[in-house]
Design a protein around this motif. Sequence first.
Motif, PDB file in Angstrom:
ATOM      1  N   MET A   1     -14.742   8.585 -28.532  1.00 19.00           N
ATOM      2  CA  MET A   1     -14.470   8.523 -29.958  1.00 19.00           C
ATOM      3  C   MET A   1     -14.666   7.079 -30.399  1.00 19.00           C
ATOM      4  O   MET A   1     -13.923   6.191 -29.995  1.00 19.00           O
ATOM      5  CB  MET A   1     -13.040   9.007 -30.223  1.00 19.00           C
ATOM      6  N   LYS A   2     -15.666   6.845 -31.200  1.00 22.79           N
ATOM      7  CA  LYS A   2     -15.985   5.492 -31.658  1.00 22.79           C
ATOM      8  C   LYS A   2     -14.894   5.029 -32.636  1.00 22.79           C
ATOM      9  O   LYS A   2     -14.648   5.674 -33.651  1.00 22.79           O
ATOM     10  CB  LYS A   2     -17.357   5.472 -32.324  1.00 22.79           C
ATOM     11  N   THR A   3     -14.264   3.898 -32.311  1.00 27.23           N
ATOM     12  CA  THR A   3     -13.077   3.442 -33.035  1.00 27.23           C
ATOM     13  C   THR A   3     -13.282   2.064 -33.634  1.00 27.23           C
ATOM     14  O   THR A   3     -13.830   1.175 -32.992  1.00 27.23           O
ATOM     15  CB  THR A   3     -11.861   3.409 -32.085  1.00 27.23           C
ATOM     16  N   LEU A   4     -12.793   1.918 -34.867  1.00 28.57           N
ATOM     17  CA  LEU A   4     -12.828   0.642 -35.574  1.00 28.57           C
ATOM     18  C   LEU A   4     -11.427   0.286 -36.044  1.00 28.57           C
ATOM     19  O   LEU A   4     -10.744   1.100 -36.669  1.00 28.57           O
ATOM     20  CB  LEU A   4     -13.748   0.721 -36.795  1.00 28.57           C
ATOM     21  N   HIS A  22      -5.608  -2.711 -31.485  1.00 28.90           N
ATOM     22  CA  HIS A  22      -6.868  -2.810 -30.746  1.00 28.90           C
ATOM     23  C   HIS A  22      -6.631  -2.884 -29.245  1.00 28.90           C
ATOM     24  O   HIS A  22      -7.341  -2.242 -28.458  1.00 28.90           O
ATOM     25  CB  HIS A  22      -7.666  -4.024 -31.218  1.00 28.90           C
ATOM     26  N   ASP A  23      -5.655  -3.663 -28.815  1.00 31.46           N
ATOM     27  CA  ASP A  23      -5.374  -3.800 -27.382  1.00 31.46           C
ATOM     28  C   ASP A  23      -5.045  -2.443 -26.750  1.00 31.46           C
ATOM     29  O   ASP A  23      -5.512  -2.140 -25.649  1.00 31.46           O
ATOM     30  CB  ASP A  23      -4.228  -4.781 -27.144  1.00 31.46           C
ATOM     31  N   VAL A  24      -4.263  -1.633 -27.456  1.00 32.98           N
ATOM     32  CA  VAL A  24      -3.918  -0.306 -26.915  1.00 32.98           C
ATOM     33  C   VAL A  24      -5.159   0.576 -26.847  1.00 32.98           C
ATOM     34  O   VAL A  24      -5.401   1.244 -25.837  1.00 32.98           O
ATOM     35  CB  VAL A  24      -2.811   0.370 -27.751  1.00 32.98           C
ATOM     36  N   VAL A  25      -5.953   0.587 -27.908  1.00 34.20           N
ATOM     37  CA  VAL A  25      -7.161   1.430 -27.904  1.00 34.20           C
ATOM     38  C   VAL A  25      -8.114   0.971 -26.801  1.00 34.20           C
ATOM     39  O   VAL A  25      -8.624   1.794 -26.025  1.00 34.20           O
ATOM     40  CB  VAL A  25      -7.866   1.425 -29.279  1.00 34.20           C
ATOM     41  N   ALA A  26      -8.345  -0.316 -26.696  1.00 26.76           N
ATOM     42  CA  ALA A  26      -9.266  -0.839 -25.685  1.00 26.76           C
ATOM     43  C   ALA A  26      -8.753  -0.563 -24.273  1.00 26.76           C
ATOM     44  O   ALA A  26      -9.539  -0.212 -23.378  1.00 26.76           O
ATOM     45  CB  ALA A  26      -9.482  -2.334 -25.901  1.00 26.76           C
ATOM     46  N   THR A  27      -7.453  -0.701 -24.059  1.00 28.58           N
ATOM     47  CA  THR A  27      -6.880  -0.443 -22.741  1.00 28.58           C
ATOM     48  C   THR A  27      -6.907   1.041 -22.404  1.00 28.58           C
ATOM     49  O   THR A  27      -7.226   1.427 -21.279  1.00 28.58           O
ATOM     50  CB  THR A  27      -5.427  -0.962 -22.680  1.00 28.58           C
ATOM     51  N   THR A  28      -6.609   1.880 -23.376  1.00 28.00           N
ATOM     52  CA  THR A  28      -6.520   3.324 -23.143  1.00 28.00           C
ATOM     53  C   THR A  28      -7.884   3.984 -23.081  1.00 28.00           C
ATOM     54  O   THR A  28      -8.141   4.799 -22.200  1.00 28.00           O
ATOM     55  CB  THR A  28      -5.660   3.984 -24.247  1.00 28.00           C
ATOM     56  N   TRP A  29      -8.741   3.645 -24.018  1.00 28.94           N
ATOM     57  CA  TRP A  29     -10.050   4.300 -24.112  1.00 28.94           C
ATOM     58  C   TRP A  29     -11.195   3.426 -23.637  1.00 28.94           C
ATOM     59  O   TRP A  29     -12.314   3.892 -23.493  1.00 28.94           O
ATOM     60  CB  TRP A  29     -10.316   4.751 -25.550  1.00 28.94           C
ATOM     61  N   GLY A  30     -10.923   2.137 -23.458  1.00 25.76           N
ATOM     62  CA  GLY A  30     -11.968   1.242 -22.995  1.00 25.76           C
ATOM     63  C   GLY A  30     -13.013   0.887 -24.030  1.00 25.76           C
ATOM     64  O   GLY A  30     -14.007   0.250 -23.727  1.00 25.76           O
ATOM     65  N   ASP A  31     -12.785   1.291 -25.273  1.00 26.57           N
ATOM     66  CA  ASP A  31     -13.791   1.037 -26.295  1.00 26.57           C
ATOM     67  C   ASP A  31     -13.138   1.006 -27.664  1.00 26.57           C
ATOM     68  O   ASP A  31     -12.456   1.948 -28.045  1.00 26.57           O
ATOM     69  CB  ASP A  31     -14.846   2.148 -26.262  1.00 26.57           C
ATOM     70  N   ILE A 166       4.362  -0.562 -32.953  1.00 24.12           N
ATOM     71  CA  ILE A 166       2.950  -0.297 -33.287  1.00 24.12           C
ATOM     72  C   ILE A 166       2.180   0.140 -32.052  1.00 24.12           C
ATOM     73  O   ILE A 166       1.361   1.069 -32.109  1.00 24.12           O
ATOM     74  CB  ILE A 166       2.313  -1.540 -33.953  1.00 24.12           C
ATOM     75  N   ARG A 167       2.427  -0.508 -30.920  1.00 22.64           N
ATOM     76  CA  ARG A 167       1.747  -0.090 -29.682  1.00 22.64           C
ATOM     77  C   ARG A 167       2.133   1.347 -29.315  1.00 22.64           C
ATOM     78  O   ARG A 167       1.276   2.140 -28.908  1.00 22.64           O
ATOM     79  CB  ARG A 167       2.054  -1.064 -28.548  1.00 22.64           C
ATOM     80  N   ASN A 168       3.406   1.686 -29.478  1.00 24.35           N
ATOM     81  CA  ASN A 168       3.857   3.057 -29.183  1.00 24.35           C
ATOM     82  C   ASN A 168       3.217   4.064 -30.135  1.00 24.35           C
ATOM     83  O   ASN A 168       2.809   5.151 -29.716  1.00 24.35           O
ATOM     84  CB  ASN A 168       5.380   3.153 -29.260  1.00 24.35           C
ATOM     85  N   ARG A 169       3.149   3.724 -31.417  1.00 27.84           N
ATOM     86  CA  ARG A 169       2.513   4.619 -32.386  1.00 27.84           C
ATOM     87  C   ARG A 169       1.033   4.823 -32.045  1.00 27.84           C
ATOM     88  O   ARG A 169       0.504   5.926 -32.153  1.00 27.84           O
ATOM     89  CB  ARG A 169       2.642   4.054 -33.800  1.00 27.84           C
ATOM     90  N   THR A 170       0.378   3.733 -31.656  1.00 28.52           N
ATOM     91  CA  THR A 170      -1.038   3.815 -31.304  1.00 28.52           C
ATOM     92  C   THR A 170      -1.226   4.678 -30.058  1.00 28.52           C
ATOM     93  O   THR A 170      -2.143   5.517 -30.012  1.00 28.52           O
ATOM     94  CB  THR A 170      -1.629   2.408 -31.096  1.00 28.52           C
ATOM     95  N   THR A 171      -0.372   4.509 -29.075  1.00 25.73           N
ATOM     96  CA  THR A 171      -0.439   5.332 -27.868  1.00 25.73           C
ATOM     97  C   THR A 171      -0.267   6.806 -28.220  1.00 25.73           C
ATOM     98  O   THR A 171      -1.020   7.663 -27.735  1.00 25.73           O
ATOM     99  CB  THR A 171       0.628   4.887 -26.849  1.00 25.73           C
ATOM    100  N   GLY A 172       0.698   7.117 -29.069  1.00 21.44           N
ATOM    101  CA  GLY A 172       0.904   8.499 -29.498  1.00 21.44           C
ATOM    102  C   GLY A 172      -0.298   9.054 -30.243  1.00 21.44           C
ATOM    103  O   GLY A 172      -0.701  10.200 -30.041  1.00 21.44           O
TER     104      GLY A 172
END
Length: 182
Positions: A1-4, A22-31, A166-172
Amino acid sequence: MKTLVFYDSLGGNTERVARAIHDVVATTWGDAEILKAHKEIAVNFTDYDLILIGSPVIDWLPTKKLMDHVMGFMKSENAAGRIRPSSPIVPGKFGVCFGTFAGPHIGRTEAVPMTAWLRAFLEHLGYLVLDAWHVPGAFQKRDELNRYGRLGDIRHRPNEADLADIRNRTTGLLTTLSAYRS
């Protein structure tokens, strides 16, 4: 899923929130791409499946710089006939709006119109907006305004607890959307 993660920040508060997302998305999805609004960049928002867009609140709205990007993109999409009546939801397109706000006046209530404005932008493009996140942040120019508003003392916000939220919300969010990743 392309994320911005697209944001503007004046004093650094919104940037801290954007970077936590961004850190959570990059760590979780790598992109994930993270971009700060400025005149030198052009963003094709519809290239992304997930957009997290945020700004500090300025007179109940996003910053002028971020609004200029949004309005310029909307005008070009409308001229090309891509803004459709009733703004139908495009399958697989999701968004979250976020913002930082200070507390010298009415607190979170000042942030709601700003994230509603960003939400309307994404919905016009057909994105399903899943949430709006509002984070207190210290007002940068007048320290006394950070101690006596409705939120109490916010001189050191967003603090680690705010960013952890915010990190928890992003993870969810990512867990919820994992079924849509291709």
